[in-house]
Design a protein around this motif. Structure first.
Motif, PDB file in Angstrom:
ATOM      1  N   UNK A  63       0.832  -1.204   0.000  1.00  0.00           N
ATOM      2  CA  UNK A  63       0.000   0.000   0.000  1.00  0.00           C
ATOM      3  C   UNK A  63       0.866   1.252   0.000  1.00  0.00           C
ATOM      4  N   UNK A  64       1.893   1.266   0.841  1.00  0.00           N
ATOM      5  CA  UNK A  64       2.786   2.439   0.888  1.00  0.00           C
ATOM      6  C   UNK A  64       3.626   2.544  -0.376  1.00  0.00           C
ATOM      7  N   UNK A  65       4.222   1.440  -0.774  1.00  0.00           N
ATOM      8  CA  UNK A  65       5.191   1.503  -1.874  1.00  0.00           C
ATOM      9  C   UNK A  65       4.539   1.859  -3.203  1.00  0.00           C
ATOM     10  N   UNK A  66       3.320   1.346  -3.404  1.00  0.00           N
ATOM     11  CA  UNK A  66       2.608   1.616  -4.648  1.00  0.00           C
ATOM     12  C   UNK A  66       1.683   2.826  -4.529  1.00  0.00           C
ATOM     13  N   UNK A  67       1.404   3.270  -3.287  1.00  0.00           N
ATOM     14  CA  UNK A  67       0.398   4.323  -3.114  1.00  0.00           C
ATOM     15  C   UNK A  67      -0.977   3.824  -3.522  1.00  0.00           C
ATOM     16  N   UNK A  68      -1.201   2.516  -3.286  1.00  0.00           N
ATOM     17  CA  UNK A  68      -2.438   1.868  -3.748  1.00  0.00           C
ATOM     18  C   UNK A  68      -2.896   0.923  -2.645  1.00  0.00           C
ATOM     19  N   UNK A 103      -4.286   2.514   3.369  1.00  0.00           N
ATOM     20  CA  UNK A 103      -3.458   3.732   3.320  1.00  0.00           C
ATOM     21  C   UNK A 103      -3.943   4.732   4.366  1.00  0.00           C
ATOM     22  N   UNK A 104      -2.980   5.379   5.034  1.00  0.00           N
ATOM     23  CA  UNK A 104      -3.296   6.385   6.059  1.00  0.00           C
ATOM     24  C   UNK A 104      -2.955   7.767   5.514  1.00  0.00           C
ATOM     25  N   UNK A 105      -3.945   8.660   5.531  1.00  0.00           N
ATOM     26  CA  UNK A 105      -3.725  10.040   5.071  1.00  0.00           C
ATOM     27  C   UNK A 105      -3.976  11.035   6.199  1.00  0.00           C
ATOM     28  N   UNK A 106      -3.199  12.095   6.209  1.00  0.00           N
ATOM     29  CA  UNK A 106      -3.444  13.149   7.193  1.00  0.00           C
ATOM     30  C   UNK A 106      -4.539  14.092   6.671  1.00  0.00           C
ATOM     31  N   UNK A 110      -2.157  13.964   2.506  1.00  0.00           N
ATOM     32  CA  UNK A 110      -0.850  13.351   2.236  1.00  0.00           C
ATOM     33  C   UNK A 110      -0.800  11.936   2.827  1.00  0.00           C
ATOM     34  N   UNK A 111      -0.176  11.005   2.109  1.00  0.00           N
ATOM     35  CA  UNK A 111      -0.002   9.644   2.631  1.00  0.00           C
ATOM     36  C   UNK A 111       1.105   9.654   3.676  1.00  0.00           C
ATOM     37  N   UNK A 112       0.762   9.267   4.899  1.00  0.00           N
ATOM     38  CA  UNK A 112       1.760   9.286   5.972  1.00  0.00           C
ATOM     39  C   UNK A 112       2.088   7.881   6.476  1.00  0.00           C
ATOM     40  N   UNK A 113       1.525   6.859   5.825  1.00  0.00           N
ATOM     41  CA  UNK A 113       1.822   5.496   6.230  1.00  0.00           C
ATOM     42  C   UNK A 113       0.734   4.546   5.795  1.00  0.00           C
ATOM     43  N   UNK A 114       0.784   3.341   6.344  1.00  0.00           N
ATOM     44  CA  UNK A 114      -0.234   2.343   6.039  1.00  0.00           C
ATOM     45  C   UNK A 114      -0.388   1.407   7.221  1.00  0.00           C
ATOM     46  N   UNK A 115      -1.572   0.784   7.274  1.00  0.00           N
ATOM     47  CA  UNK A 115      -1.868  -0.185   8.322  1.00  0.00           C
ATOM     48  C   UNK A 115      -2.182  -1.521   7.650  1.00  0.00           C
ATOM     49  N   UNK A 116      -1.643  -2.602   8.199  1.00  0.00           N
ATOM     50  CA  UNK A 116      -1.939  -3.934   7.677  1.00  0.00           C
ATOM     51  C   UNK A 116      -2.580  -4.778   8.750  1.00  0.00           C
ATOM     52  N   UNK A 117      -3.713  -5.405   8.413  1.00  0.00           N
ATOM     53  CA  UNK A 117      -4.409  -6.270   9.361  1.00  0.00           C
ATOM     54  C   UNK A 117      -4.626  -7.621   8.697  1.00  0.00           C
TER      55      UNK A 117
END
Lengths: 142, 142, 142, 142
Positions: A63-68, A103-106, A110-117
């Motif tokens: 998610x972070x690396x691809x922005x997807x 994907x986590x956005x502020x 802006x993308x500031x990270x991602x969460x994986x579950x």
């Protein structure tokens, strides 16, 4: 751009796990990655299989690396499996393209990270991730 | 949670091999992994191909790491091949998603390891693994 | 050339472990590799660390692949560390050049496999490996 | 053997980080691994470098896999550098042999996991790890 703080990461994980208990899901594992795809925080619930860290990380890493986010990655994999396989080649086999990578956005988008579950059905995993992200006052793209 | 002892591992292997002889199967290889996916014991029968250790290990390794036995892994691979390929990426290519990777549970239902059998048809491999596990007074999920 | 049979491999492992108990060593792990360096049989005693399979295998693997037992490998590493590091490069990092990797020869002197023991001091590991090999009527080069 | 629960893992991390603040150390990262070397929980403090997860994990991973804490690993590396290099080969380059990888034992002395701390001097890292482990009523081998 503000990174996800340790406190915010804790909130995300706690709330995601709380949601899982409320939905009576299988034991879950939750990872928070920063905007560079690096691990910020992680917890694996009692009873979750030992390999769950790697799966949670892989969902969030793509998610972070691809922005997807995971849902979009899965759609792409369904249409073009060879593309996502090739993506995995360039990222060292570290991507799992299914829901649960969020994907986590502020506030400014802006993308500031991602969460994986991981641990239950992919859709349920994604719902818990989104719940945690929103509880920390960020917006979630599943 | 009690780990599988060396004595129990010996029983599992002997009984699985005995079952293979009784069913007149090809020479088999049988591995026992602990709850962390690490090798506890292994035997390869005379006549089994040299690479059978890695196959037995891979069947059992995926079962422990994912908390999902070989039959369920195969079903997932049939439905979503790219998912199981991606899973293999995060586990270093160490997973073979077919029957013969059997989860071992203690009396209380906790996963305490896995058994991997290879050498004959996957279904026969799984039957021998389950026979060995049950002979050691554990329950088997094939 | 006769390969080490499953029965002979069992004897080697049992006798090596028996020797360890008699010498009151730490819990041991014992692997038997065939003449191609492939795993024939293995047991890890209760209480031995989870990563002991890989160490036992690496001691024996180098012995078979180089035709040089652990003691000779260590001597070479002490004199020329970069050489043994380079050897590890060509063998995929699968060699540990210390005593406990013992070459197994048949009556005619042909190398038919190797035994790897780990868990205690390298010298004690090697003594147990040699004891097991000789109990199976083979000759051991430590 | 009881595994480290999620609650216990949280305690270990919180107390280790608290100790770091009290000692006025650099920002730290703390990982808790289970008895199979798999990630149970992790936190990286604000300001710690992005690659700190991998370092924390490597310190703890070697401790579990070898059954040898960071201080003993460092002593071995000082005496026999080629040995610890070779060990890293068999574990996929996932071991860092310095203090800060601390073994966790339950009341009966069984190894139930390891804690890895990184961010400051290795000795300080180890002190924080041990503090966290003991705060959770386990015993720590540094």
């Amino acid at each position: 751009m503000a990174e996800i703080s340790t406190n915010k990461a804790r909130t995300i994980i706690r709330k995601a796990l709380l949601k899982g208990r409320e939905m009576e899901l299988n034991p879950l594992a939750v990872v928070v990655l920063d905007s560079g795809g690096h691990v910020k925080a992680f917890e694996r619930e009692d009873g979750a299989a030992p390999g769950r860290f790697e799966i949670a990380q892989a969902k969030a890493y793509g998610a972070v690396m691809l922005g997807m986010a995971g849902t979009a990655q899965m759609a792409r994999a369904e249409q073009q499996a060879y593309f996502m396989n090739a993506v995995n080649g360039i990222y060292g086999g570290r991507v799992i393209p299914v829901p649960g990578g969020v994907i986590v956005r502020d506030k400014r988008g802006a993308i500031i990270g991602a969460v994986g579950v991981t641990g239950d059905l992919s859709e349920n995993d994604a719902a818990c991730a989104a719940f945690g992200v929103e509880a920390a006052n960020y917006s979630a793209e599943i």
